[in-house]
Design an enzyme around this catalytic site. Structure first.
Site, mmCIF file in Angstrom:
data_model
loop_
_atom_site.group_PDB
_atom_site.id
_atom_site.type_symbol
_atom_site.label_atom_id
_atom_site.label_comp_id
_atom_site.label_asym_id
_atom_site.label_seq_id
_atom_site.Cartn_x
_atom_site.Cartn_y
_atom_site.Cartn_z
ATOM 1 N N GLY A 73 0.817 -1.206 0.000
ATOM 2 C CA GLY A 73 0.000 0.000 0.000
ATOM 3 C C GLY A 73 0.853 1.259 0.000
ATOM 4 O O GLY A 73 0.504 2.263 -0.628
ATOM 5 N N CYS A 333 2.653 1.336 12.763
ATOM 6 C CA CYS A 333 3.968 1.887 12.423
ATOM 7 C C CYS A 333 4.412 2.956 13.408
ATOM 8 O O CYS A 333 5.596 3.194 13.578
ATOM 9 C CB CYS A 333 3.974 2.451 11.004
ATOM 10 S SG CYS A 333 2.369 2.693 10.306
#
Ligand SMILES: Cc1ncc(COP(=O)(O)O)c(C=O)c1O
Length: 388
Positions: A73, A333
């Site tokens: 992505g 993340c």
């Protein structure tokens, strides 16, 4: 893997589902040809990629030639933003985005800014929604691209991309421009319709690992006629838009996973929505000061983001982990840092409320019994932390 884990972090990633593993498996050691070669073995690999492309195109309601397979992505988003910016830089250097985009949109835009582009970041309301009229009002003659995500990964808020696209294009037309619209739909696949004609987008990003395909495969839809400089050049695969020998097994997996996600979409929405509502009402029933973050009327069915005043999210997650419950605070993340989430801050939460948030994200294998266990675990953990 520990079979006892209650996995409630599907917005971070999902396991590969058996049907997808079965579909991709022959392409490792049997149908291993390079799709660019001429012999029969290569034809098998080519057919695998072509079939996957058809499956993706069917879900996106687009031409097969408009489907580009990427590495993830992040690559899809980078290709869309940098690719269009680079191709259109002589026509204009203004780009519009929202404050709650994933870092794989915000960071490439920061790079483009340092490269001379002008980026307008639209604010969001307290539910995380972008005002479509404000998006249109931000359009200038030199605006070349608008990038707004379809669904947010932290709070699940869904944007009216159809309306945003219609209004920004109308405004751009009035000004004599020709703006392109990109949407990051990484979290939306299998939860929302992805018909690119209805959405009115020129580019749309997807990733495999949120829909039970492996990590490391993505899709970028690029509407015919959309100018795009490739990020990677080389052998000219994917119609020059993404060079590199095709990752055939993963592309096959992506096609199978997206088709299954779309076929099961309504059932998934009903089932996870019911569990999510149960979790939220039970937790709020026991702890009325719990804040539910995200737009209550426009959100994904499988994500709930909760703030517990007076406690930090991290120790709650550790308490949950101790009970073998996997959840997240903010996006995976950024979970290594204690920075408050940029999404929650943009929604106007105080820093204290932002760092007290926990995200639970349900998947197709989530059960009522798992949800019940979370509902009893969280108030206990929060009460213990508050007492400390
Ligand atoms: C909204 C959103 N966009 C983009 C990405 C990046 O996808 P990938 O992990 O495949 O690079 C993610 C996944 O973390 C996401 O949630």
């Amino acid at each position: 893997m520990d079979q006892q884990v209650i996995y409630l972090d599907h917005a971070a990633t999902t396991p590969v589902r058996p049907e997808v593993l079965d579909a991709m498996q022959p392409y490792f050691a049997e149908r291993y040809g390079n799709p660019s070669s001429l012999y029969g073995l290569a034809q098998e690999a080519r057919d695998g990629v072509a079939e996957a492309r058809e499956r993706v195109a069917a879900v996106l309601n687009c031409r097969t030639s408009e489907v580009v397979f990427t590495g993830n992505g992040t690559e899809s988003n980078n290709t869309a933003l940098k690719g269009v910016a680079s191709a259109l830089r002589d026509r204009g250097r203004h780009i519009i985005t929202s404050a709650i985009e994933h870092h794989s949109v915000l960071h490439p835009l920061e790079q483009l800014e340092s490269d001379g582009f002008d980026v307008t970041v639209l604010p969001v309301d307290d539910g995380g929604r972008v005002d479509a009229a404000a998006a249109a009002a931000a359009v200038r003659k030199d605006t070349i691209l608008v990038s707004v995500m379809l669904a947010n990964n932290e709070v699940g808020t869904v944007q009216d991309i159809e309306l945003i696209s219609r209004l920004v294009k109308a405004r751009s037309n009035e000004l004599g421009g020709d703006v392109k619209v990109h949407s990051d739909a990484a979290q939306a696949a299998g939860k929302l319709p992805l018909d690119t004609k209805t959405l009115g987008v020129d580019l749309l990003s997807l990733t495999g690992h949120k829909i039970y395909a492996p990590k490391g495969v993505g899709v970028l839809f690029v509407r015919r006629g959309t100018p795009l400089e490739p990020l990677l050049s080389g052998g000219g695969q994917e119609r020059q838009r993404r060079s590199g020998t095709e990752n055939v097994p993963y592309i096959v997996a992506m096609g199978a996973a997206l088709e299954l996600a779309e076929t099961e979409r309504e059932e998934f929405v009903t089932r996870t929505g019911r569990l999510r509502d149960m979790i939220e009402s039970s937790i709020q029933g026991r702890m009325p000061d719990t804040k539910i973050n995200g737009d209550r009327n426009h959100r994904l069915p499988n994500i709930t983001n909760l703030s517990f005043p007076g406690v930090q999210g991290e120790p709650v997650l550790l308490g949950l982990d101790f009970k073998s419950i996997a959840a997240s605070s903010g996006s995976a993340c950024s979970s290594a840092s204690v920075e408050p989430s940029h999404v929650l801050m943009a929604m106007g939460l105080s820093e204290e409320m932002a760092v007290s948030s926990v995200r639970l994200s349900l998947g197709r294998e989530s059960t009522e019994s798992e949800s019940q266990q979370v509902v009893s675990a969280i108030p206990e953990i929060v009460a213990r932390l508050r007492a400390m």
